[in-house]
Design a protein around this motif. Structure first.
Motif, PDB file in Angstrom:
ATOM      1  N   ALA A 171      -5.955  -6.176   0.762  1.00 18.33           N
ATOM      2  CA  ALA A 171      -5.299  -7.226   1.396  1.00 18.33           C
ATOM      3  C   ALA A 171      -4.090  -6.381   1.545  1.00 18.33           C
ATOM      4  O   ALA A 171      -3.385  -5.720  -0.065  1.00 18.33           O
ATOM      5  N   ALA A 172      -3.786  -5.946   2.410  1.00 18.03           N
ATOM      6  CA  ALA A 172      -2.227  -4.935   2.747  1.00 18.03           C
ATOM      7  C   ALA A 172      -0.911  -5.716   2.589  1.00 18.03           C
ATOM      8  O   ALA A 172      -0.997  -7.462   2.896  1.00 18.03           O
ATOM      9  N   THR A 173       0.070  -5.630   1.667  1.00 16.32           N
ATOM     10  CA  THR A 173       1.458  -5.541   2.019  1.00 16.32           C
ATOM     11  C   THR A 173       2.013  -5.079   2.960  1.00 16.32           C
ATOM     12  O   THR A 173       1.822  -3.940   4.072  1.00 16.32           O
ATOM     13  N   LYS A 174       3.140  -5.276   2.935  1.00 14.04           N
ATOM     14  CA  LYS A 174       4.423  -4.891   4.512  1.00 14.04           C
ATOM     15  C   LYS A 174       5.116  -3.528   3.700  1.00 14.04           C
ATOM     16  O   LYS A 174       4.783  -2.731   4.333  1.00 14.04           O
ATOM     17  N   GLU A 175       4.960  -3.273   2.324  1.00 16.43           N
ATOM     18  CA  GLU A 175       5.126  -2.534   1.299  1.00 16.43           C
ATOM     19  C   GLU A 175       4.669  -1.352   1.949  1.00 16.43           C
ATOM     20  O   GLU A 175       4.520   0.420   1.793  1.00 16.43           O
ATOM     21  N   SER A 176       3.106  -1.517   1.537  1.00 17.69           N
ATOM     22  CA  SER A 176       1.931  -0.366   1.705  1.00 17.69           C
ATOM     23  C   SER A 176       1.571   0.033   3.115  1.00 17.69           C
ATOM     24  O   SER A 176       1.817   0.972   3.085  1.00 17.69           O
ATOM     25  N   VAL A 177       1.374  -0.842   4.189  1.00 15.88           N
ATOM     26  CA  VAL A 177       2.034  -0.425   5.435  1.00 15.88           C
ATOM     27  C   VAL A 177       2.933   0.636   5.829  1.00 15.88           C
ATOM     28  O   VAL A 177       2.514   1.094   6.881  1.00 15.88           O
ATOM     29  N   LEU A 178       4.098   0.098   5.595  1.00 15.09           N
ATOM     30  CA  LEU A 178       5.388   0.510   5.954  1.00 15.09           C
ATOM     31  C   LEU A 178       5.331   2.665   5.007  1.00 15.09           C
ATOM     32  O   LEU A 178       5.412   3.356   5.590  1.00 15.09           O
ATOM     33  N   GLU A 179       4.369   1.722   3.993  1.00 18.27           N
ATOM     34  CA  GLU A 179       4.377   3.533   2.979  1.00 18.27           C
ATOM     35  C   GLU A 179       3.667   4.609   3.943  1.00 18.27           C
ATOM     36  O   GLU A 179       3.571   6.017   4.136  1.00 18.27           O
ATOM     37  N   ALA A 180       2.217   3.478   4.285  1.00 19.87           N
ATOM     38  CA  ALA A 180       1.268   4.344   5.095  1.00 19.87           C
ATOM     39  C   ALA A 180       2.374   5.175   6.706  1.00 19.87           C
ATOM     40  O   ALA A 180       1.625   6.403   7.304  1.00 19.87           O
ATOM     41  N   LEU A 181       2.884   3.865   7.486  1.00 20.10           N
ATOM     42  CA  LEU A 181       3.540   4.194   8.263  1.00 20.10           C
ATOM     43  C   LEU A 181       4.209   5.738   8.094  1.00 20.10           C
ATOM     44  O   LEU A 181       4.700   6.881   8.927  1.00 20.10           O
ATOM     45  N   LYS A 182       4.963   5.798   7.232  1.00 24.85           N
ATOM     46  CA  LYS A 182       5.616   7.037   6.310  1.00 24.85           C
ATOM     47  C   LYS A 182       4.950   8.451   6.400  1.00 24.85           C
ATOM     48  O   LYS A 182       5.459   9.361   7.101  1.00 24.85           O
ATOM     49  N   LEU A 183       3.863   8.003   5.496  1.00 25.50           N
ATOM     50  CA  LEU A 183       3.304   9.507   5.357  1.00 25.50           C
ATOM     51  C   LEU A 183       2.944   9.814   7.540  1.00 25.50           C
ATOM     52  O   LEU A 183       2.343  11.214   7.507  1.00 25.50           O
ATOM     53  N   LEU A 184       2.170   8.967   7.895  1.00 25.13           N
ATOM     54  CA  LEU A 184       1.836   9.055   9.610  1.00 25.13           C
ATOM     55  C   LEU A 184       2.949   9.974  10.643  1.00 25.13           C
ATOM     56  O   LEU A 184       2.619  11.063  11.181  1.00 25.13           O
ATOM     57  N   ALA A 185       4.616   9.775   9.776  1.00 23.88           N
ATOM     58  CA  ALA A 185       5.544  10.306  10.182  1.00 23.88           C
ATOM     59  C   ALA A 185       5.290  11.594   9.656  1.00 23.88           C
ATOM     60  O   ALA A 185       6.608  12.522  11.336  1.00 23.88           O
ATOM     61  N   GLU A 186       5.403  12.333   9.172  1.00 23.85           N
ATOM     62  CA  GLU A 186       4.985  13.155   8.189  1.00 23.85           C
ATOM     63  C   GLU A 186       4.845  14.136   8.621  1.00 23.85           C
ATOM     64  O   GLU A 186       4.219  15.258   9.125  1.00 23.85           O
ATOM     65  N   LYS A 187       3.465  13.402   9.759  1.00 25.29           N
ATOM     66  CA  LYS A 187       2.798  14.324  10.338  1.00 25.29           C
ATOM     67  C   LYS A 187       3.317  14.910  11.940  1.00 25.29           C
ATOM     68  O   LYS A 187       4.449  14.502  11.871  1.00 25.29           O
ATOM     69  N   ASP A 188       2.393  15.878  12.307  1.00 21.50           N
ATOM     70  CA  ASP A 188       3.088  16.690  13.697  1.00 21.50           C
ATOM     71  C   ASP A 188       2.816  15.897  14.495  1.00 21.50           C
ATOM     72  O   ASP A 188       1.163  15.015  14.675  1.00 21.50           O
ATOM     73  N   GLY A 189       3.406  15.699  15.740  1.00 22.43           N
ATOM     74  CA  GLY A 189       3.252  14.515  16.575  1.00 22.43           C
ATOM     75  C   GLY A 189       1.479  14.764  17.112  1.00 22.43           C
ATOM     76  O   GLY A 189       0.614  14.572  17.922  1.00 22.43           O
ATOM     77  N   ALA A 190       0.685  15.977  17.094  1.00 17.92           N
ATOM     78  CA  ALA A 190      -0.357  16.473  17.735  1.00 17.92           C
ATOM     79  C   ALA A 190      -1.957  15.632  16.771  1.00 17.92           C
ATOM     80  O   ALA A 190      -2.782  15.266  17.380  1.00 17.92           O
ATOM     81  N   ASP A 191      -1.403  15.718  15.461  1.00 17.05           N
ATOM     82  CA  ASP A 191      -2.017  15.196  14.474  1.00 17.05           C
ATOM     83  C   ASP A 191      -1.829  13.232  14.268  1.00 17.05           C
ATOM     84  O   ASP A 191      -2.875  12.212  13.386  1.00 17.05           O
ATOM     85  N   ILE A 192      -1.172  12.886  15.073  1.00 14.88           N
ATOM     86  CA  ILE A 192      -0.867  11.433  14.705  1.00 14.88           C
ATOM     87  C   ILE A 192      -1.803  10.736  16.300  1.00 14.88           C
ATOM     88  O   ILE A 192      -1.828  11.456  17.426  1.00 14.88           O
ATOM     89  N   THR A 193      -2.647   9.506  15.846  1.00 12.68           N
ATOM     90  CA  THR A 193      -3.208   9.247  17.559  1.00 12.68           C
ATOM     91  C   THR A 193      -2.694   7.545  17.807  1.00 12.68           C
ATOM     92  O   THR A 193      -2.649   7.070  16.485  1.00 12.68           O
ATOM     93  N   ASN A 194      -2.561   7.264  18.731  1.00 14.17           N
ATOM     94  CA  ASN A 194      -2.133   5.492  19.371  1.00 14.17           C
ATOM     95  C   ASN A 194      -3.193   4.713  17.846  1.00 14.17           C
ATOM     96  O   ASN A 194      -2.236   3.590  18.316  1.00 14.17           O
ATOM     97  N   GLU A 195      -4.105   4.733  17.947  1.00 15.74           N
ATOM     98  CA  GLU A 195      -4.820   4.345  17.252  1.00 15.74           C
ATOM     99  C   GLU A 195      -4.532   3.884  16.073  1.00 15.74           C
ATOM    100  O   GLU A 195      -3.950   2.807  15.531  1.00 15.74           O
ATOM    101  N   GLU A 196      -3.791   4.934  15.280  1.00 16.61           N
ATOM    102  CA  GLU A 196      -2.986   4.504  13.941  1.00 16.61           C
ATOM    103  C   GLU A 196      -2.040   3.761  13.877  1.00 16.61           C
ATOM    104  O   GLU A 196      -2.043   3.242  12.797  1.00 16.61           O
ATOM    105  N   VAL A 197      -1.326   3.869  15.257  1.00 22.23           N
ATOM    106  CA  VAL A 197      -0.077   3.371  15.409  1.00 22.23           C
ATOM    107  C   VAL A 197      -0.470   1.862  15.285  1.00 22.23           C
ATOM    108  O   VAL A 197       0.439   1.578  14.716  1.00 22.23           O
ATOM    109  N   SER A 198      -1.466   1.900  16.384  1.00 21.65           N
ATOM    110  CA  SER A 198      -1.653   0.435  16.757  1.00 21.65           C
ATOM    111  C   SER A 198      -2.265  -0.494  16.057  1.00 21.65           C
ATOM    112  O   SER A 198      -1.627  -1.663  15.232  1.00 21.65           O
ATOM    113  N   ARG A 199      -2.919   0.429  14.693  1.00 21.39           N
ATOM    114  CA  ARG A 199      -3.642  -0.911  13.879  1.00 21.39           C
ATOM    115  C   ARG A 199      -2.039  -0.562  12.519  1.00 21.39           C
ATOM    116  O   ARG A 199      -2.385  -2.030  12.261  1.00 21.39           O
TER     117      ARG A 199
END
Length: 646
Positions: free
Chosen positions: A81-109
């Protein structure tokens, strides 16, 4: 003369499909559309064959849709059961990665998860807004700080991806310029016929440098590679390399390509279509890196490889077409279930039985839904939301009905308390016939009143029963003339018990023994009442010997219990007070089992077949449900026996 390296340059068009990203104009050439160019007749071209083989089979258009559907498949039933805060935190972690390590699938999910939660919040707010008496059309969603933060982070991620793409494109353009410079140098050396042999090693170095240079922009990849081929071919046409060495290299290249054709042939029998297609792309990459083969077999071996590739590509295309067809069928099936449950009219249901029947229909629809696979991405979530909304509406209405039933139970309690007071007023009466009729009428009226709350049921029933019992006991004492008859009946029943005990089962045989037992049971039932103080003892003795005979003769235990019950009712005779009391006891047991059955059936409707130990739990519930149904059937028969006496 210097030894000649005839290895074919491979990196110019290597991985052609991957030199552009979706949306940047990449248009890989289909292998079935490639034709080979005729080389110079004097010396076979080192690279002439590559025009025919250096392209990759174009992936079906549905490939992108498969990826999108895969994202949807993961997102539909979240494992946690995800929450807005947990999804936001996951996006923060994703935003800290290099652009090459970020996949469209992760962002879309993450985007789908966040807005699924946000939409559900707004839906609940809108319902609450409407329940408060407001116009649903006037609802305005309140600003959400978490959503704004999510949008800001999402924009940052997209900007980082855009910067990465720009860097890639700049690098590809630089690679393009370097490759053009190499081509110009080779062409310049090709023009100096007298010094061609002296330039041989330099050309080899330029070829290696060309191979090591990375990808170029997709729109010019084929042109650059063709220009490179022409330049290299022009240079080698100026060389008079030892024919034996050239033939040796041709033979070696032919052997390697024969191995690739043989491996591609094995892919025809590969059941996993996706794996076969991906392996074929690897084989095409290897084919590009191998130099030319003898001219007389060049078209033949390429034709074999191309035909096998075309067949695998067709299977790949057919796989996705079949998948789309299944998704269309699933979509139609789910739409039919939605229409089916939406057609159920449960707003007018007014009884427990009616709600139970409708619950079975809803649960059956849920089971049918589970058996259907996924529909297309654009409709699957919408159909599930539509179906779930109808189910939620039904169970909410059902819960409201049961809440309203509390008022009905309260009114029934008031009516039964009134009957208790009337019975208590009559219990001391000595007008035996008149009062007995009045109490019998009260008992019949009691039967017409529905159930009351369980915590009051036994108390009010015992109160009513005590008043009735008191009167009928007094009436019995008044009827003492029946004592002698009861004593005679007792002696007769004891004789029947002795006859049952004396039966010689082996001498009679099973069929005759069963008939003898049934006859003695019928005789027992024909005998009237016995003294009240002896009733239980004589009946226990009778039941013990009958049960023993039933066990020895292997007669159905359930039938034995029913026969025992009928004997008990016959013992009661025309004592309406006891008959009504027994009937009330059976009715309470009946209602209790009905409630248990309903609970089990509801739980079975919501139990997921994918959950851990679901199969064993379902089987256990099914056994309990069947046992409850058998008990209900027995209780109905027993109630019918009592009703036939009243």
């Amino acid at each position: 003369m210097e030894p000649r390296d005839i290895s074919m340059p491979s990196d110019a068009l290597d991985k052609t499909l991957n030199e552009g990203t979706p949306g940047q104009g990449a248009n890989p050439t289909n292998i079935s559309q490639v034709s080979s160019e005729t080389p110079s007749e004097a010396v076979p071209s080192v690279v002439e064959e590559t025009v025919a083989v250096e392209t990759r089979a174009e992936a079906p258009a549905e490939a992108a849709e498969v990826a999108e559907t895969a994202v949807e498949t993961v997102a539909e039933p979240p494992c946690e059961a995800a929450t807005k805060e947990s999804v936001l935190e996951a996006l923060k972690l994703l935003a800290e990665k290099d652009g090459a390590d970020i996949t469209n699938e992760e962002v879309s999910r993450l985007k789908q998860q966040f807005y699924a939660i946000r939409n559900e919040e707004q839906r609940k707010e809108r319902e609450a807004f409407a329940e408060a008496g407001n116009d649903p059309a006037a609802y305005q969603a309140a600003a959400d700080e978490t959503e704004e933060s999510f949008k800001t982070l999402l924009a940052a991620v997209k900007e980082k991806k855009a910067e990465q793409r720009a860097a890639i494109e700049a690098g590809q353009q630089a690679n393009c310029d370097r490759k053009k410079a190499i081509i110009e140098k080779i062409l310049e050396m090709s023009g100096d016929v007298d010094n061609a042999n002296r330039f041989f090693q330099q050309v080899r170095d330029l070829q290696n440098e060309f191979k090591e240079i990375g990808e170029v922009p997709a729109p010019v990849a084929a042109e650059i590679w063709k220009s490179y081929q022409d330049a290299v071919e022009k240079f080698y046409d100026q060389l008079k390399i030892n024919k034996e060495l050239r033939d040796y290299d041709f033979k070696k290249n032919l052997s390697e390509k024969e191995l690739l054709v043989a491996e591609a042939e094995k892919l025809r029998g590969e059941e996993d279509v996706i794996a076969a297609f991906r392996r074929l792309q690897e084989l095409h990459d290897q084919w590009r890196s191998i130099g030319p083969v003898p001219k007389d077999v060049r078209e033949e071996i390429w034709g074999r490889f191309k035909d096998i590739s075309a067949e695998i590509n067709k299977r790949y295309q057919a796989y996705f077409e079949a998948r789309k067809a299944r998704e269309r069928e699933n979509e139609s099936a789910k739409e039919a279930i939605c229409e089916r449950v939406e057609a159920y009219d449960f707003e007018k249901l007014s009884t427990y039985a009616a709600w139970d029947d409708m619950t079975k229909l809803i649960i059956a629809a849920q089971e049918d839904w589970k058996k259907i696979g996924y529909a297309s991405r654009k409709s699957n979530n919408a159909l599930f939301a539509r179906f779930r909304a109808t189910c939620d509406k039904f169970f909410a209405a059902k819960a409201e009905f049961f809440r309203n039933m509390k008022d009905t139970l309260s009114r029934n309690l008031e009516r039964k308390i009134a009957l208790c007071e009337r019975a208590e007023a009559l219990k001391d009466s000595t007008e035996w016939r008149k009062t007995a009729d009045e109490l019998a009428a009260l008992q019949k009226e009691w039967k017409t009143i529905g159930a009351v709350a369980k915590k009051h049921s036994d108390q009010v029933w015992h109160r009513f029963l005590a008043a009735c019992d008191y009167f009928f006991e007094q009436k019995k004492k008044n009827n003492s003339g029946t004592r002698r008859t009861e004593r005679a009946n007792l002696e007769q029943k004891n004789e029947i018990i002795d006859k049952l005990k004396a039966l010689d089962l082996e001498a009679l045989g099973r069929e005759d023994a069963i008939k003898a037992v049934k006859d003695l049971q019928a005789e027992w039932q024909s005998v009237g009442h016995v003294p009240f103080s002896e009733k239980d003892n004589v009946y226990e003795a009778y039941r013990a010997v009958v049960n023993d005979l039933y066990q020895k003769l292997d007669i159905s235990q359930r039938g034995s219990r029913m026969a025992s019950f009928e004997n008990t009712i016959n013992e009661i005779g025309n004592d309406e007070n006891r008959l009504y009391r027994e009937r009330e006891r059976l009715m309470r047991a009946y209602e209790q089992r009905r409630g248990e059955l309903q609970t089990y059936e509801n739980n079975m409707g919501f139990l997921s077949a994918k959950s851990k130990n679901a199969d064993s739990m379902l089987r256990d519930m099914e056994r309990r449900v069947q046992h409850l149904k058998d008990d209900l059937a027995d209780l109905e028969k027993k109630i019918a026996v009592i009703d036939s006496k009243l």
